[in-house]
Design a protein around this motif. Structure first.
Motif, mmCIF file in Angstrom:
data_model
loop_
_atom_site.group_PDB
_atom_site.id
_atom_site.type_symbol
_atom_site.label_atom_id
_atom_site.label_comp_id
_atom_site.label_asym_id
_atom_site.label_seq_id
_atom_site.Cartn_x
_atom_site.Cartn_y
_atom_site.Cartn_z
ATOM 1 N N LEU A 138 46.574 31.927 65.963
ATOM 2 C CA LEU A 138 45.032 32.230 65.743
ATOM 3 C C LEU A 138 44.287 31.402 66.727
ATOM 4 C CD1 LEU A 138 42.700 33.223 63.738
ATOM 5 C CD2 LEU A 138 42.640 30.966 62.960
ATOM 6 N N ASP A 173 33.449 20.890 58.217
ATOM 7 C CA ASP A 173 32.606 20.673 57.124
ATOM 8 C C ASP A 173 32.481 21.743 56.127
ATOM 9 O OD1 ASP A 173 32.665 17.888 57.773
ATOM 10 O OD2 ASP A 173 30.786 17.956 58.869
ATOM 11 N N PHE A 174 32.597 21.838 55.029
ATOM 12 C CA PHE A 174 32.165 22.689 53.924
ATOM 13 C C PHE A 174 32.847 24.230 54.287
ATOM 14 C CE2 PHE A 174 28.570 19.830 53.820
ATOM 15 C CZ PHE A 174 28.815 19.361 52.463
ATOM 16 N N PHE A 175 34.045 24.302 55.034
ATOM 17 C CA PHE A 175 34.681 25.380 55.436
ATOM 18 C C PHE A 175 34.968 26.361 54.520
ATOM 19 C CE2 PHE A 175 38.073 27.519 58.239
ATOM 20 C CZ PHE A 175 36.782 28.157 58.905
ATOM 21 N N LYS A 176 35.323 25.787 53.255
ATOM 22 C CA LYS A 176 35.362 26.816 52.203
ATOM 23 C C LYS A 176 34.318 27.545 51.883
ATOM 24 C CE LYS A 176 37.335 27.160 47.261
ATOM 25 N NZ LYS A 176 36.378 28.222 47.206
ATOM 26 N N SER A 177 33.167 27.058 51.783
ATOM 27 C CA SER A 177 31.945 27.567 51.523
ATOM 28 C C SER A 177 31.617 28.564 52.437
ATOM 29 C CB SER A 177 30.758 26.713 50.959
ATOM 30 O OG SER A 177 30.109 26.426 52.071
ATOM 31 N N GLY A 187 35.533 33.347 59.236
ATOM 32 C CA GLY A 187 35.968 31.919 59.192
ATOM 33 C C GLY A 187 37.091 31.854 60.530
ATOM 34 N N LYS A 307 33.948 12.023 55.681
ATOM 35 C CA LYS A 307 33.698 13.087 54.823
ATOM 36 C C LYS A 307 32.809 12.166 53.814
ATOM 37 C CE LYS A 307 35.858 16.764 56.004
ATOM 38 N NZ LYS A 307 35.106 17.875 56.032
ATOM 39 N N ARG A 311 29.789 13.263 56.088
ATOM 40 C CA ARG A 311 30.033 14.398 56.841
ATOM 41 C C ARG A 311 29.358 14.215 58.157
ATOM 42 N NH1 ARG A 311 30.599 16.587 52.038
ATOM 43 N NH2 ARG A 311 32.506 17.473 51.207
HETATM 44 N N1 LIG Z 1 39.320 31.611 57.896
HETATM 45 C C1 LIG Z 1 40.111 30.681 57.594
HETATM 46 N N2 LIG Z 1 40.154 29.886 56.625
HETATM 47 C C2 LIG Z 1 40.917 28.937 56.416
HETATM 48 C C3 LIG Z 1 42.108 28.710 57.395
HETATM 49 N N3 LIG Z 1 42.870 27.765 57.017
HETATM 50 C C4 LIG Z 1 42.075 27.072 56.075
HETATM 51 N N4 LIG Z 1 41.129 27.777 55.816
HETATM 52 C C5 LIG Z 1 40.195 27.405 54.764
HETATM 53 O O1 LIG Z 1 39.447 26.258 54.796
HETATM 54 C C6 LIG Z 1 39.183 25.736 53.623
HETATM 55 C C7 LIG Z 1 39.230 24.516 53.496
HETATM 56 O O2 LIG Z 1 38.471 23.838 52.441
HETATM 57 P P1 LIG Z 1 38.492 22.356 51.430
HETATM 58 O O3 LIG Z 1 39.707 21.855 51.932
HETATM 59 O O4 LIG Z 1 38.071 22.784 50.405
HETATM 60 O O5 LIG Z 1 37.271 21.785 52.430
HETATM 61 P P2 LIG Z 1 35.917 22.177 52.951
HETATM 62 O O6 LIG Z 1 35.308 23.228 52.081
HETATM 63 O O7 LIG Z 1 35.947 22.244 54.480
HETATM 64 O O8 LIG Z 1 35.264 20.826 52.384
HETATM 65 P P3 LIG Z 1 35.024 19.486 53.354
HETATM 66 O O9 LIG Z 1 36.284 19.414 53.996
HETATM 67 O O10 LIG Z 1 34.913 18.493 52.099
HETATM 68 O O11 LIG Z 1 33.766 19.538 53.902
HETATM 69 C C8 LIG Z 1 39.877 26.601 52.566
HETATM 70 O O12 LIG Z 1 38.865 27.360 52.186
HETATM 71 C C9 LIG Z 1 40.831 27.518 53.435
HETATM 72 O O13 LIG Z 1 41.223 28.510 52.899
HETATM 73 C C10 LIG Z 1 42.332 29.820 58.391
HETATM 74 O O14 LIG Z 1 43.197 29.919 58.980
HETATM 75 N N5 LIG Z 1 41.111 30.846 58.391
#
Ligand SMILES: Nc1nc2c(ncn2[C@@H]2O[C@H](COP(=O)(O)OP(=O)(O)OP(=O)(O)O)[C@@H](O)[C@H]2O)c(=O)[nH]1
Length: 316
Positions: A138, A173-177, A187, A307, A311
């Protein structure tokens, strides 16, 4: 002419001339008439193939071949013996010493060119596969496998030399959201942009930027102490903010940010102790025999602290 590099080692200048003439359209020719120079020359030019005379006055081709094979840099470099001798003993000794094939003297132009070209094509495929196996698909930065190898190599080196080794672990940070709000493809773009940003920040050839897993990235900095590693991490953090990738779901500035944790080793007392440097300049000795995993755990713990500290910050 291609960009292949062909190294010919033969004590007869006449044979070098003939081989060079045959192979000049296949790649760039380098040569030596001294067996003892082969390894050093190979390290300088990194040839794609080596043609070795078996009978050299200062060192036999077998000895040179074994010497080259012991060096991890040349694991995939094909070595062909150039020999006037036929015989099962010679051939078997050549193959067990690490050569892949033979060219018989006097070299036949068509056969020699075809044989060398085939091995070069194979070498190119091996190089490409090796590169792909070490790269994250990627982001195009190093993958976890490459990171693990680099960490192991640099850990050994740091233990031997007593130089510091720093590791920065970064997490978006907050990558899930972000994924939830903008979609997984956006993403992916974001992850690529942050990885590029990291790659732009490392300057030395031995530094490694890798995707450690998911949205966690790692920067390995050999020979780099805590203060310098902190400056690099802080500069990366600021640069990521300056990318201004909109993230309406972040409770921070409404752009993408990263948190970072750093761990640094310092070897003390002529390698009898490995010491983790702690914030505020404190040092605590830890018995020798630790593995590189401790460096990862420390950096991870520092990242966890970052974190929990709100963050978008760097912690050690
Ligand atoms: N688009 C995309 N998302 C990814 C990839 N690998 C991991 N993720 C996403 O990264 C997110 C990580 O979320 P969390 O571990 O809950 O952490 P966060 O939301 O960033 O929260 P904090 O780390 O506490 O700030 C998840 O939703 C994964 O699906 C990828 O290759 N591509």
């Amino acid at each position: 002419m291609t960009d292949f590099k062909i190294l010919i080692a033969d004590d007869e200048p006449g044979t070098i001339r003939v081989l060079s003439e045959i192979l000049k359209s296949v790649g760039k020719i380098y040569f030596t008439t001294h067996g003892t120079h082969v390894l050093e020359l190979a390290k300088n030019i990194l040839p794609d193939i080596i043609l070795l005379d078996i009978e050299m006055p200062d060192m036999t081709g077998f000895e040179i071949c074994e010497q080259i094979r012991r060096d991890a840099m040349f694991t995939d470099t094909p070595i062909l013996f150039v020999t006037a001798q036929n015989g099962i003993d010679q051939e078997s000794r050549a193959l067990t010493s690490g050569a892949i094939d033979f060219i018989h003297k006097p070299p036949h132009p068509v056969l020699t060119k075809a044989r060398v070209s085939n091995y070069l094509a194979l070498k190119r495929q091996t190089d490409e596969l090796r590169m792909l196996s070490m790269q994250d698909g990627l982001t195009n930065i190093a993958n976890r496998r490459a990171f693990d190898k680099a960490l192991s190599r640099e850990w050994q080196r740091a233990c031997r030399s007593g130089h510091s080794l720093s590791l920065i672990m970064l997490d978006i940070d907050f990558f899930k959201s972000y994924n939830d709000r903008y979609g997984h493809l956006a993403g992916d773009d974001c992850l690529r942009a942050v990885a590029n940003c990291l790659a732009r920040h490392v300057k030395r050839p031995s530094d490694v930027v890798a995707r450690y897993g998911g949205e966690e990235l790692a920067v390995l900095l050999p020979g780099c102490g805590l203060e310098e590693a902190y400056d690099i991490a802080e500069s990366i953090r600021q640069e990521v903010s300056r990318l201004r990738i909109a993230h309406a779901g972040s409770t921070l500035p409404s752009t993408i940010t990263v948190s970072a944790g750093i761990a640094t080793t310092v070897t003390l007392c002529q390698n009898t102790e490995i010491c983790w440097r702690k914030p505020g300049g404190l040092q605590s000795g830890v018995p020798c025999g630790l593995t590189e995993n401790n460096l990862i755990k420390r950096a991870d713990r520092a990242l966890y602290t970052a974190k929990n500290s709100g963050r978008n910050c760097v912690r050690t």
